[in-house]
Design an enzyme around this catalytic site. Structure first.
Site, short mmCIF file in Angstrom:
data_model
loop_
_atom_site.label_atom_id
_atom_site.label_comp_id
_atom_site.label_asym_id
_atom_site.label_seq_id
_atom_site.Cartn_x
_atom_site.Cartn_y
_atom_site.Cartn_z
N HIS A 78 -3.06 3.17 -4.54
CA HIS A 78 -2.34 2.75 -3.32
C HIS A 78 -0.92 2.26 -3.65
O HIS A 78 -0.44 1.29 -3.07
CB HIS A 78 -3.13 1.66 -2.57
CG HIS A 78 -4.37 2.19 -1.91
ND1 HIS A 78 -4.35 2.81 -0.70
CD2 HIS A 78 -5.66 2.20 -2.31
CE1 HIS A 78 -5.59 3.18 -0.36
NE2 HIS A 78 -6.40 2.83 -1.32
N ASP A 113 0.87 -1.17 0.00
CA ASP A 113 0.00 0.00 0.00
C ASP A 113 0.91 1.22 0.00
O ASP A 113 2.14 1.09 0.03
CB ASP A 113 -0.93 -0.02 1.23
CG ASP A 113 -2.24 0.71 0.96
OD1 ASP A 113 -2.19 1.87 0.55
OD2 ASP A 113 -3.31 0.10 1.14
N GLU A 173 -10.07 2.92 -4.47
CA GLU A 173 -9.63 4.31 -4.26
C GLU A 173 -8.52 4.73 -5.22
O GLU A 173 -7.38 4.95 -4.80
CB GLU A 173 -9.18 4.47 -2.80
CG GLU A 173 -10.29 4.16 -1.82
CD GLU A 173 -9.85 4.24 -0.37
OE1 GLU A 173 -10.52 4.91 0.41
OE2 GLU A 173 -8.82 3.62 -0.01
C1 ACM Z 1 -10.54 -0.18 1.35
O1 ACM Z 1 -10.95 -0.09 2.51
N1 ACM Z 1 -9.89 0.83 0.78
C2 ACM Z 1 -10.78 -1.36 0.58
#
Ligand code: ACM
Ligand code: ZN
Length: 452
Positions: free
Chosen positions: A192, A126, A256
């Site tokens: 991410h 991430d 996201e």
């Molecule tokens: C998430 O909580 N961004 C999957």
């Protein structure tokens, strides 16, 4: 006497009384007529047998027996015929925001396995750090795995990070296999991704160097799907992931993904034009389909977070984790034949504190809402509960957040819905405290489970 049983078995018939049970008992019996993962445990005055059709069923029967065994070594007489309602009974650990030791992860897995959970989804990368050794790209372990500052939201200058070696990961995979748990690695792309972009800046639209994040933001620095080198890189990483992890499923994230850099990137805009796509949202759809096809060409099944559905996908493209889905895209997807995993924030995000998500709210999670048709309900693979670690810096804190709420998720996944009245569930959860403490897992105090 049955107050230790968690998850609740599908069928339990108490026979009254109890008896001593020697270590070599019960008699094991293969019964091909039983469902995979199911078992039949028969403890009477004259016999003790455990029947099963697979090794997993045998393992689950033995977990039940472990819970039945009283402190004096006796076991209550009963007939138990049991099998899970859902095949996906998962927990997710985020090792990027804060990393755990191999021993801590094993302790957690051991605890989860006692409640018949069977999927460990491992969030290995991430924005705040990369945690998976990849031989072809050594800068991931050397550079992307470290950030300046160990905490979130503070200025501590100490370098923080680390990366699991392949040997460590194999060790954890073997540990899981012995407990009938599949490991699902997550390679979260194209968003991410700022840690990996810090190590390999040419993979973003601008090529600018970016720092590995040290807060809870979602970085704007994402992979550039306009470049073929991005796909070459992702496929290179995936080949090593596919070699390393024996399970069927590979998670490719997709959550996201800010689109600003794609909107401004000539190569992304050229890709949109060349492929006849409408916009950057559809460009993410293109990216997902291409990566998913690569994974499927290796005989594996891709999974994504529910944003992968924003551009529209076919039911056989991916499996989808429903975490927040205001537009009911997951329901539509399942109703059209797509497979989904229930993982909604307000019920099973175990990083939310107990004020926001009391135990009762987890236990009352309906995995088969009426927004699903009868066919759609058949496409719910099960439940998964993640522990995100932005604000979970220690293993002790992780255990506090997950236990007992992970036990509620385990019961929903195995029994299929809330099995009993809530006070009964709560008593059975509290009854796990000493067994969990004995393996190094400290539950939250009872008084914290359902704050006023
Ligand atoms: C998430 O909580 N961004 C999957
Ligand atoms: Zn681009």
């Amino acid at each position: 006497m049955f107050s230790n049983l968690l998850p609740c078995p599908a069928h339990l018939k108490p026979l009254g009384g109890s008896r001593a049970l020697a270590k070599h008992e019960p008699t094991l019996l293969n019964d091909p007529g039983l469902p995979a993962e199911g078992y039949r445990l028969s403890i009477t005055a004259d016999e003790a047998t455990l029947a099963y059709s697979t090794d997993a069923g045998k393992f689950y029967g033995l977990q039940t027996l472990l819970q039945l065994r009283q402190t004096d070594g006796t076991v209550p007489l009963a007939l138990i015929e049991d099998a899970p309602a859902f095949r996906w009974r998962g927990f997710m650990i985020d090792s990027s925001r804060h990393i755990q030791t191999v021993e801590e992860i094993k302790t957690f897995i051991d605890a989860a396995s006692r409640f018949k959970l069977n999927v460990f989804h491992w969030h290995l990368c991430d924005d705040p750090g990369w945690r998976l050794e990849v031989e072809r790209y050594p800068r991931l372990a050397e550079v992307a795995a470290y950030r300046d500052g160990w905490g979130f939201g503070n200025d501590n200058p100490e370098r923080y990070g680390g990366c699991f070696t392949k040997a460590q990961i194999r060790d954890i995979i073997d540990f899981c296999a012995a407990r009938h748990i599949t490991v699902v690695p997550e390679f979260d792309i194209p968003g991410h991704s700022s840690a990996l972009i810090h190590a390999y800046p040419h993979l973003s639209c601008t090529g600018d160097d970016v720092a590995v994040l040290k807060d809870a933001c979602v970085s704007d620095n994402v992979l550039c799907p306009g470049k073929e080198t991005t796909f070459d890189f992702c496929e290179g990483v995936l080949e090593e992931i596919i070699d390393l992890f024996p399970g069927q499923y590979i998670h490719i994230g997709g959550d996201e993904v800010p689109k600003d850099s794609w909107d401004a990137c000539p190569l992304c805009q050229k890709r949109i034009a060349d492929e006849g796509l409408a916009d950057s949202e559809e460009l993410q759809g293109y990216f997902t389909k291409r990566i998913a096809a690569f994974i499927k060409s290796h005989g594996k099944t891709p999974i994504g977070w529910n944003e992968v559905l924003n551009a529209g996908l076919d039911p056989d493209d991916v499996v989808v984790c429903k975490w927040h889905d205001d537009r009911s895209r997951c329901d539509d997807f399942a109703n059209r034949g797509g497979k989904i995993i229930m993982e909604e924030t307000k019920h099973v995000y175990l990083d939310y504190d107990y004020h926001r998500t009391p135990l009762q709210q987890t236990y009352r999670y309906n995995l088969l809402p009426d927004s699903l048709t009868a066919a759609g309900k058949q496409n719910v693979l099960g439940i998964e509960a993640p522990i995100w670690t932005e604000w979970v810096e220690t293993f002790r804190r992780m255990c506090y957040m997950c236990f007992p709420r992970l036990l509620a998720a385990a019961e929903l996944g195995w029994y299929g819905k809330a099995a009993t009245d809530y006070p009964d569930f709560k008593a059975r959860a509290e009854a796990q405290r000493s067994a969990l403490a004995a393996i190094g897992v400290e539950m939250a105090p009872l008084s914290d489970w359902d704050p006023e």
